[in-house]
Scaffold this motif. Structure first.
Motif, PDB file in Angstrom:
ATOM      1  N   SER A 161       0.788  -1.239   0.000  1.00  0.00           N
ATOM      2  CA  SER A 161       0.000   0.000   0.000  1.00  0.00           C
ATOM      3  C   SER A 161       0.815   1.281   0.000  1.00  0.00           C
ATOM      4  O   SER A 161       0.245   2.365  -0.025  1.00  0.00           O
ATOM      5  N   GLY A 162       2.144   1.183   0.004  1.00  0.00           N
ATOM      6  CA  GLY A 162       2.965   2.395   0.027  1.00  0.00           C
ATOM      7  C   GLY A 162       2.902   3.154  -1.281  1.00  0.00           C
ATOM      8  O   GLY A 162       2.710   2.571  -2.355  1.00  0.00           O
ATOM      9  N   GLU A 163       3.062   4.464  -1.198  1.00  0.00           N
ATOM     10  CA  GLU A 163       3.031   5.304  -2.392  1.00  0.00           C
ATOM     11  C   GLU A 163       4.307   5.147  -3.219  1.00  0.00           C
ATOM     12  O   GLU A 163       4.277   5.226  -4.437  1.00  0.00           O
ATOM     13  N   SER A 164       5.431   4.918  -2.546  1.00  0.00           N
ATOM     14  CA  SER A 164       6.732   4.856  -3.232  1.00  0.00           C
ATOM     15  C   SER A 164       7.006   3.446  -3.745  1.00  0.00           C
ATOM     16  O   SER A 164       7.956   2.777  -3.326  1.00  0.00           O
ATOM     17  N   GLU A 165       6.177   2.997  -4.678  1.00  0.00           N
ATOM     18  CA  GLU A 165       6.248   1.605  -5.120  1.00  0.00           C
ATOM     19  C   GLU A 165       7.567   1.276  -5.802  1.00  0.00           C
ATOM     20  O   GLU A 165       8.140   0.211  -5.594  1.00  0.00           O
ATOM     21  N   LEU A 166       8.060   2.185  -6.624  1.00  0.00           N
ATOM     22  CA  LEU A 166       9.336   1.951  -7.305  1.00  0.00           C
ATOM     23  C   LEU A 166      10.477   1.851  -6.299  1.00  0.00           C
ATOM     24  O   LEU A 166      11.347   0.991  -6.428  1.00  0.00           O
ATOM     25  N   ARG A 167      10.479   2.721  -5.312  1.00  0.00           N
ATOM     26  CA  ARG A 167      11.532   2.675  -4.283  1.00  0.00           C
ATOM     27  C   ARG A 167      11.454   1.362  -3.505  1.00  0.00           C
ATOM     28  O   ARG A 167      12.482   0.766  -3.172  1.00  0.00           O
ATOM     29  N   GLU A 168      10.250   0.901  -3.221  1.00  0.00           N
ATOM     30  CA  GLU A 168      10.098  -0.369  -2.508  1.00  0.00           C
ATOM     31  C   GLU A 168      10.611  -1.532  -3.356  1.00  0.00           C
ATOM     32  O   GLU A 168      11.264  -2.446  -2.847  1.00  0.00           O
ATOM     33  N   LYS A 169      10.306  -1.490  -4.676  1.00  0.00           N
ATOM     34  CA  LYS A 169      10.760  -2.567  -5.557  1.00  0.00           C
ATOM     35  C   LYS A 169      12.277  -2.561  -5.679  1.00  0.00           C
ATOM     36  O   LYS A 169      12.915  -3.629  -5.688  1.00  0.00           O
ATOM     37  N   MET A 170      12.867  -1.382  -5.736  1.00  0.00           N
ATOM     38  CA  MET A 170      14.318  -1.298  -5.827  1.00  0.00           C
ATOM     39  C   MET A 170      14.983  -1.720  -4.513  1.00  0.00           C
ATOM     40  O   MET A 170      16.053  -2.329  -4.516  1.00  0.00           O
ATOM     41  N   THR A 171      14.338  -1.418  -3.408  1.00  0.00           N
ATOM     42  CA  THR A 171      14.850  -1.881  -2.111  1.00  0.00           C
ATOM     43  C   THR A 171      14.841  -3.405  -2.080  1.00  0.00           C
ATOM     44  O   THR A 171      15.805  -4.044  -1.625  1.00  0.00           O
ATOM     45  N   PHE A 172      13.755  -3.972  -2.576  1.00  0.00           N
ATOM     46  CA  PHE A 172      13.630  -5.428  -2.666  1.00  0.00           C
ATOM     47  C   PHE A 172      14.738  -6.000  -3.549  1.00  0.00           C
ATOM     48  O   PHE A 172      15.369  -7.017  -3.212  1.00  0.00           O
ATOM     49  N   PHE A 173      15.006  -5.356  -4.674  1.00  0.00           N
ATOM     50  CA  PHE A 173      16.068  -5.806  -5.575  1.00  0.00           C
ATOM     51  C   PHE A 173      17.431  -5.748  -4.908  1.00  0.00           C
ATOM     52  O   PHE A 173      18.193  -6.719  -4.930  1.00  0.00           O
ATOM     53  N   TRP A 174      17.746  -4.618  -4.290  1.00  0.00           N
ATOM     54  CA  TRP A 174      19.084  -4.448  -3.706  1.00  0.00           C
ATOM     55  C   TRP A 174      19.317  -5.373  -2.510  1.00  0.00           C
ATOM     56  O   TRP A 174      20.443  -5.786  -2.254  1.00  0.00           O
ATOM     57  N   LYS A 233      17.008   1.449   1.382  1.00  0.00           N
ATOM     58  CA  LYS A 233      15.827   2.167   0.915  1.00  0.00           C
ATOM     59  C   LYS A 233      16.167   3.623   0.571  1.00  0.00           C
ATOM     60  O   LYS A 233      15.714   4.158  -0.443  1.00  0.00           O
ATOM     61  N   GLU A 234      16.991   4.256   1.389  1.00  0.00           N
ATOM     62  CA  GLU A 234      17.363   5.657   1.153  1.00  0.00           C
ATOM     63  C   GLU A 234      18.164   5.810  -0.132  1.00  0.00           C
ATOM     64  O   GLU A 234      17.992   6.783  -0.874  1.00  0.00           O
ATOM     65  N   ASN A 235      19.057   4.863  -0.418  1.00  0.00           N
ATOM     66  CA  ASN A 235      19.949   4.966  -1.573  1.00  0.00           C
ATOM     67  C   ASN A 235      19.476   4.164  -2.784  1.00  0.00           C
ATOM     68  O   ASN A 235      20.180   4.095  -3.789  1.00  0.00           O
ATOM     69  N   ALA A 236      18.301   3.569  -2.686  1.00  0.00           N
ATOM     70  CA  ALA A 236      17.832   2.635  -3.718  1.00  0.00           C
ATOM     71  C   ALA A 236      17.734   3.252  -5.102  1.00  0.00           C
ATOM     72  O   ALA A 236      17.926   2.568  -6.113  1.00  0.00           O
ATOM     73  N   LEU A 237      17.453   4.552  -5.168  1.00  0.00           N
ATOM     74  CA  LEU A 237      17.291   5.239  -6.449  1.00  0.00           C
ATOM     75  C   LEU A 237      18.341   6.319  -6.654  1.00  0.00           C
ATOM     76  O   LEU A 237      18.207   7.157  -7.543  1.00  0.00           O
ATOM     77  N   GLY A 238      19.388   6.294  -5.840  1.00  0.00           N
ATOM     78  CA  GLY A 238      20.411   7.324  -5.900  1.00  0.00           C
ATOM     79  C   GLY A 238      21.623   6.903  -6.710  1.00  0.00           C
ATOM     80  O   GLY A 238      21.512   6.524  -7.868  1.00  0.00           O
ATOM     81  N   ASN A 239      22.786   6.954  -6.084  1.00  0.00           N
ATOM     82  CA  ASN A 239      24.038   6.606  -6.742  1.00  0.00           C
ATOM     83  C   ASN A 239      24.535   5.265  -6.216  1.00  0.00           C
ATOM     84  O   ASN A 239      24.588   5.050  -5.005  1.00  0.00           O
ATOM     85  N   PHE A 240      24.910   4.376  -7.131  1.00  0.00           N
ATOM     86  CA  PHE A 240      25.339   3.048  -6.715  1.00  0.00           C
ATOM     87  C   PHE A 240      26.588   3.104  -5.836  1.00  0.00           C
ATOM     88  O   PHE A 240      26.735   2.310  -4.903  1.00  0.00           O
TER      89      PHE A 240
END
Length: 454
Positions: free
Chosen positions: A92-105, A127-134
């Protein structure tokens, strides 16, 4: 109709599938518009916050058996809270892409620790860096207590280097096998000596344990420390190639297209490892929407469970049962099987998990009960899980069918629920003896092998 199929494909791969709240937008928006919306809604980082016990003042050597038992129980309960909070955010979170990337990482940077505070700390770091810089993500994870403890860097000292951390950083987190030598591992291990953390979970470098001598690593020589080693690793194009390959396998197709991966890797490298850049390349490319990439991925247990709950709003009397399902299906959050992370594809399917995967929608809708039996190789943890099962599972799940009907009654639910329908027999709608034909059809479709694919 093609844009609806493409929109569903995008939501399955960049998120956790189509939910009730997505019905209108997948019909009225283009894939590019949905991608922009996913990005925008995931811009803000909101950490998972829970009140956890602080046991940092207690030294393990000083704790008696009773205290240790209490600490273990407390950590176990708190880890369950973290799992459920994160799992709910996926639904139910709004930040679905961030959650998916957190799951991936978390599948790339796989760790296991019993300390709940360290688990929550690492989860929020990712979660904080999931969409930032590797590079930022790599450094932050490498200096986390969870990773340092899991890969034994606490025991990495100048007189007795421990190579575990250095080896896995290169093999599993960055370059992949074949791009470094055993000598590089030994030299890198020397650079990571002294990397440690306080009982409160703060990173520290202990100078008296660090090797300040010159090291030769990947062709460079200097008085390198851990940060220098990570920097040199990021200079290698092999790192961009490795991460691009892992992303392609996770988001696009397990069968690699070498040309597409190489193009992704080059863009990733040129962007200095900007994660949004490579994601934008993937999710806006024409080849992402090729027929060979749609409906061909076997959902992981988490993707399957979250996807069901996004489409069927469910209230659960005993939420911890969701953790049991994760364990039974083979993917328990916070508990990857080893440092290599989660398996994928056909590895999710075996004689034990397949039947439960197919029956889960029926169990959650109350048609049948959970016929639980541990595997022959059941370990101690599974035995504990068995004791956690409440006697009456029938009344544990309650689906809000009114909301489901309101949103789906006038829709082609086969098109909404399934990405692959090549072998779907029409008789599927008559499989269950439910008075309500609509409910019967929804549960029947979710119980097909085709629903296992996204």
């Amino acid at each position: 109709m093609n844009h609806i199929l493409h929109n569903k494909h995008l939501l399955h791969r960049a998120g956790f599938g189509v939910g009730l709240r997505d019905i209108t937008r997948i019909k009225s928006s283009s894939p590019k518009e949905i991608w922009k919306e996913l990005l925008k809604k995931s811009e803000k980082f909101s950490p998972i916050t829970l009140e956890l016990q602080d046991f940092s003042a207690y030294q393990p050597k000083e704790a008696n058996a009773e205290m240790k038992k209490f600490f273990q129980k407390q950590n176990k309960e708190e880890n369950a809270e973290i799992i459920l909070k994160w799992y709910q955010n996926m639904i139910s979170g709004e930040s679905e892409l961030r959650e998916k990337m957190t799951f991936f990482w978390t599948g790339i940077f796989a760790t296991r620790t019993v300390v709940s505070r360290f688990n929550l700390q690492l989860l929020n770091i990712i979660k904080e860096n999931a969409l930032g810089n590797f590079g930022d993500l790599l450094l932050a994870v490498s200096q986390s207590p969870s990773m340092l403890q899991f890969l034994n860097n606490q025991q990495n000292r100048k007189d007795h280097p421990n190579e575990n951390f250095a080896r896995e950083v290169m093999e599993l987190f960055t370059m992949g096998r074949g791009n470094y030598t055993e000598t590089d591992i030994k030299e890198a291990a020397r650079a990571f000596t002294g990397w440690s953390f306080t009982p409160k979970g703060e990173f520290i470098m202990r100078p008296r344990l660090h090797d300040f001598g010159n090291k030769t690593f990947l062709g460079k020589t200097g008085n390198f420390d851990g940060k220098d080693i990570l920097g040199i690793i990021l200079e290698q194009k092999a790192t961009a190639q490795y991460i691009a390959k892992r992303m392609y396998q996770f988001f696009v197709n397990e069968k690699i297209d070498e040309k597409q991966v190489s193009q992704l890797a080059e863009k990733f490298y040129q962007s200095k490892y900007d994660i949004k850049t490579i994601l934008n390349e993937i999710f806006t490319s024409k080849w992402f929407f090729d027929e060979k990439n749609i409906g061909t991925k076997i959902k992981s247990p988490i993707e399957l469970m979250v996807g069901i709950q996004k489409m069927l709003p469910i209230s659960i009397q005993h939420p911890k049962i969701l953790i049991i399902y994760q364990k039974l299906l083979g993917q328990m959050l916070l508990y990857p099987p080893n440092v290599a992370g989660w398996p994928s594809g056909k590895a999710w399917i075996d004689s034990s998990t397949l039947m439960l995967r197919l029956k889960t929608p029926q169990i959650w809708s109350g048609i049948i009960s959970l016929d639980y039996a541990p595997k022959d190789d059941d370990d101690q943890n599974m035995g504990v899980m068995q004791k956690m099962l409440p006697k009456n599972l029938q009344g544990n799940f309650k689906i809000d069918w009114e909301s489901v009907s309101k949103n789906l009654k006038n829709e082609n639910i086969e098109d909404l629920l399934l990405q692959s329908k090549k072998s779907l027999p029409e008789k599927v709608i008559n499989e269950f003896e439910i008075a309500d034909e609509f409910k019967s059809r929804v549960i029947a479709l979710m119980s097909t092998p085709e629903y296992q694919l996204c």
